[in-house]
Design a protein around this motif. Structure first.
Motif, PDB file in Angstrom:
ATOM      1  N   GLY A  99     -38.776  62.602  16.057  1.00 35.81           N
ATOM      2  CA  GLY A  99     -39.908  63.387  15.556  1.00 35.81           C
ATOM      3  C   GLY A  99     -39.534  64.769  15.086  1.00 35.81           C
ATOM      4  O   GLY A  99     -38.747  65.471  15.703  1.00 35.81           O
ATOM      5  N   GLY A 100     -40.105  65.142  13.954  1.00 34.50           N
ATOM      6  CA  GLY A 100     -39.895  66.463  13.405  1.00 34.50           C
ATOM      7  C   GLY A 100     -38.617  66.619  12.612  1.00 34.50           C
ATOM      8  O   GLY A 100     -38.414  67.630  11.946  1.00 34.50           O
ATOM      9  N   GLY A 101     -37.764  65.626  12.664  1.00 29.53           N
ATOM     10  CA  GLY A 101     -36.489  65.710  11.952  1.00 29.53           C
ATOM     11  C   GLY A 101     -36.514  64.952  10.648  1.00 29.53           C
ATOM     12  O   GLY A 101     -37.530  64.436  10.215  1.00 29.53           O
ATOM     13  N   THR A 102     -35.359  64.898  10.018  1.00 31.47           N
ATOM     14  CA  THR A 102     -35.231  64.161   8.765  1.00 31.47           C
ATOM     15  C   THR A 102     -34.217  63.038   8.897  1.00 31.47           C
ATOM     16  O   THR A 102     -33.717  62.528   7.914  1.00 31.47           O
ATOM     17  CB  THR A 102     -34.773  65.107   7.631  1.00 31.47           C
ATOM     18  OG1 THR A 102     -33.524  65.690   8.010  1.00 31.47           O
ATOM     19  CG2 THR A 102     -35.816  66.176   7.356  1.00 31.47           C
ATOM     20  N   VAL A 103     -33.923  62.651  10.141  1.00 33.77           N
ATOM     21  CA  VAL A 103     -32.879  61.662  10.386  1.00 33.77           C
ATOM     22  C   VAL A 103     -33.433  60.476  11.169  1.00 33.77           C
ATOM     23  O   VAL A 103     -34.273  60.631  12.051  1.00 33.77           O
ATOM     24  CB  VAL A 103     -31.708  62.307  11.165  1.00 33.77           C
ATOM     25  CG1 VAL A 103     -30.690  61.269  11.584  1.00 33.77           C
ATOM     26  CG2 VAL A 103     -31.048  63.385  10.317  1.00 33.77           C
ATOM     27  N   ASN A 104     -32.972  59.297  10.835  1.00 33.69           N
ATOM     28  CA  ASN A 104     -33.236  58.085  11.588  1.00 33.69           C
ATOM     29  C   ASN A 104     -31.919  57.623  12.192  1.00 33.69           C
ATOM     30  O   ASN A 104     -30.860  57.779  11.592  1.00 33.69           O
ATOM     31  CB  ASN A 104     -33.778  56.965  10.679  1.00 33.69           C
ATOM     32  CG  ASN A 104     -35.224  57.179  10.326  1.00 33.69           C
ATOM     33  OD1 ASN A 104     -36.084  56.991  11.165  1.00 33.69           O
ATOM     34  ND2 ASN A 104     -35.482  57.580   9.095  1.00 33.69           N
ATOM     35  N   TYR A 105     -32.009  57.021  13.365  1.00 36.53           N
ATOM     36  CA  TYR A 105     -30.841  56.450  14.024  1.00 36.53           C
ATOM     37  C   TYR A 105     -30.955  54.935  13.940  1.00 36.53           C
ATOM     38  O   TYR A 105     -31.977  54.372  14.311  1.00 36.53           O
ATOM     39  CB  TYR A 105     -30.764  56.920  15.483  1.00 36.53           C
ATOM     40  CG  TYR A 105     -30.588  58.417  15.556  1.00 36.53           C
ATOM     41  CD1 TYR A 105     -29.320  58.982  15.475  1.00 36.53           C
ATOM     42  CD2 TYR A 105     -31.683  59.261  15.663  1.00 36.53           C
ATOM     43  CE1 TYR A 105     -29.144  60.349  15.506  1.00 36.53           C
ATOM     44  CE2 TYR A 105     -31.521  60.637  15.686  1.00 36.53           C
ATOM     45  CZ  TYR A 105     -30.251  61.177  15.606  1.00 36.53           C
ATOM     46  OH  TYR A 105     -30.081  62.531  15.624  1.00 36.53           O
ATOM     47  N   TYR A 106     -29.914  54.296  13.442  1.00 40.03           N
ATOM     48  CA  TYR A 106     -29.906  52.853  13.233  1.00 40.03           C
ATOM     49  C   TYR A 106     -28.910  52.216  14.193  1.00 40.03           C
ATOM     50  O   TYR A 106     -27.830  52.739  14.421  1.00 40.03           O
ATOM     51  CB  TYR A 106     -29.503  52.524  11.786  1.00 40.03           C
ATOM     52  CG  TYR A 106     -30.487  53.074  10.786  1.00 40.03           C
ATOM     53  CD1 TYR A 106     -31.565  52.310  10.370  1.00 40.03           C
ATOM     54  CD2 TYR A 106     -30.354  54.359  10.280  1.00 40.03           C
ATOM     55  CE1 TYR A 106     -32.486  52.812   9.470  1.00 40.03           C
ATOM     56  CE2 TYR A 106     -31.270  54.875   9.375  1.00 40.03           C
ATOM     57  CZ  TYR A 106     -32.337  54.090   8.974  1.00 40.03           C
ATOM     58  OH  TYR A 106     -33.243  54.596   8.090  1.00 40.03           O
ATOM     59  N   ARG A 107     -29.294  51.048  14.731  1.00 44.19           N
ATOM     60  CA  ARG A 107     -28.405  50.323  15.642  1.00 44.19           C
ATOM     61  C   ARG A 107     -28.488  48.829  15.345  1.00 44.19           C
ATOM     62  O   ARG A 107     -29.542  48.314  14.999  1.00 44.19           O
ATOM     63  CB  ARG A 107     -28.809  50.578  17.092  1.00 44.19           C
ATOM     64  CG  ARG A 107     -28.548  52.003  17.557  1.00 44.19           C
ATOM     65  CD  ARG A 107     -29.105  52.238  18.969  1.00 44.19           C
ATOM     66  NE  ARG A 107     -28.815  53.574  19.443  1.00 44.19           N
ATOM     67  CZ  ARG A 107     -29.531  54.662  19.146  1.00 44.19           C
ATOM     68  NH1 ARG A 107     -30.572  54.570  18.356  1.00 44.19           N
ATOM     69  NH2 ARG A 107     -29.192  55.841  19.639  1.00 44.19           N
ATOM     70  N   ILE A 108     -27.353  48.153  15.519  1.00 42.87           N
ATOM     71  CA  ILE A 108     -27.311  46.690  15.499  1.00 42.87           C
ATOM     72  C   ILE A 108     -26.809  46.270  16.872  1.00 42.87           C
ATOM     73  O   ILE A 108     -25.749  46.725  17.316  1.00 42.87           O
ATOM     74  CB  ILE A 108     -26.378  46.138  14.403  1.00 42.87           C
ATOM     75  CG1 ILE A 108     -26.878  46.532  13.007  1.00 42.87           C
ATOM     76  CG2 ILE A 108     -26.264  44.613  14.526  1.00 42.87           C
ATOM     77  CD1 ILE A 108     -25.920  46.149  11.880  1.00 42.87           C
ATOM     78  N   LEU A 109     -27.582  45.407  17.534  1.00 44.12           N
ATOM     79  CA  LEU A 109     -27.188  44.859  18.827  1.00 44.12           C
ATOM     80  C   LEU A 109     -27.075  43.349  18.672  1.00 44.12           C
ATOM     81  O   LEU A 109     -27.958  42.712  18.095  1.00 44.12           O
ATOM     82  CB  LEU A 109     -28.234  45.197  19.889  1.00 44.12           C
ATOM     83  CG  LEU A 109     -28.488  46.700  20.083  1.00 44.12           C
ATOM     84  CD1 LEU A 109     -29.788  47.107  19.409  1.00 44.12           C
ATOM     85  CD2 LEU A 109     -28.529  47.031  21.541  1.00 44.12           C
ATOM     86  N   ILE A 110     -25.971  42.788  19.147  1.00 44.84           N
ATOM     87  CA  ILE A 110     -25.782  41.341  19.078  1.00 44.84           C
ATOM     88  C   ILE A 110     -25.481  40.854  20.483  1.00 44.84           C
ATOM     89  O   ILE A 110     -24.563  41.351  21.143  1.00 44.84           O
ATOM     90  CB  ILE A 110     -24.654  40.956  18.100  1.00 44.84           C
ATOM     91  CG1 ILE A 110     -25.001  41.457  16.682  1.00 44.84           C
ATOM     92  CG2 ILE A 110     -24.436  39.440  18.100  1.00 44.84           C
ATOM     93  CD1 ILE A 110     -23.929  41.216  15.654  1.00 44.84           C
ATOM     94  N   ASN A 111     -26.291  39.913  20.921  1.00 46.88           N
ATOM     95  CA  ASN A 111     -26.168  39.337  22.267  1.00 46.88           C
ATOM     96  C   ASN A 111     -26.134  40.420  23.346  1.00 46.88           C
ATOM     97  O   ASN A 111     -25.359  40.353  24.294  1.00 46.88           O
ATOM     98  CB  ASN A 111     -24.954  38.414  22.355  1.00 46.88           C
ATOM     99  CG  ASN A 111     -25.096  37.223  21.420  1.00 46.88           C
ATOM    100  OD1 ASN A 111     -26.193  36.709  21.229  1.00 46.88           O
ATOM    101  ND2 ASN A 111     -24.002  36.808  20.829  1.00 46.88           N
TER     102      ASN A 111
END
Length: 188
Positions: A99-111
């Protein structure tokens, strides 16, 4: 074969929101193919998000593309051979907005294991149309080779089991749910 659901805003990931896509896949061949896709119409390059396999048995999670392919999008790729052929793989892709920022954090989780992580600027949004499973309408012949089940899209918050502040790949984040039964060619 593939599944297509007409436009439904509940299936979109737009703006500054947390989101997660969860799916079980059983790939039977190495291929660059769509798992789930919220996209524009055939022949256009726009998509809201897409989760796909690559020919090196990796996963790509792409969010926000309103221009030419490869532009205005955030892409996260897992390393090669992070999915197993002829076996069920539990795949979770998350987008976490701070919130309030300009960044998203992306993650890929497998099993249950964090496979890939990055942070990128907020993606561009647009007006997506169909939600498809197993096929990307804008790509000729892009059909997933195998089985897909247990699809869930969360566009308001990430389920507690998948929430993590970890940026260390290889970290176990959650216990994998029980896998579906192995497909049988006699039941197809």
């Amino acid at each position: 074969d593939y599944l297509s659901v007409s436009t439904n805003p509940a299936l979109s990931i737009t703006g500054n929101v947390d989101a997660a896509i969860e799916v079980w896949i059983y790939p039977t061949a190495s291929s660059a193919a769509c798992i789930v896709n919220k996209s524009g119409v055939s022949g256009t390059s726009y998509y809201n998000y897409i989760v796909l396999t690559n020919s090196n048995n990796s996963i790509s999670f792409q969010v926000g593309n309103s221009g030419a392919p490869g532009s205005n999008q955030n892409t996260l790729n897992s390393a090669a051979n992070t999915i197993t052929l002829n076996a069920w793989n539990h795949v979770v892709c998350t987008k976490n907005y701070v919130g309030g920022g300009t960044v998203n954090y992306y993650r890929i989780l497998i099993n249950g294991v964090l496979i890939a992580y990055n942070s990128q600027a907020n993606p561009s949004d647009g007006t997506p149309t169909a939600f498809t499973v197993g096929h990307q309408p804008s790509a000729t012949g892009d059909y997933f080779p195998g089985y897909i089940t247990g699809i869930r899209v969360f566009n308001t918050s990430i389920p507690a089991a998948y929430q993590t502040s970890s940026i260390t790949t290889g970290t176990t984040i959650y216990t994998v749910p029980t896998a579906p039964a192995v497909p049988s060619t006699s039941s197809i």
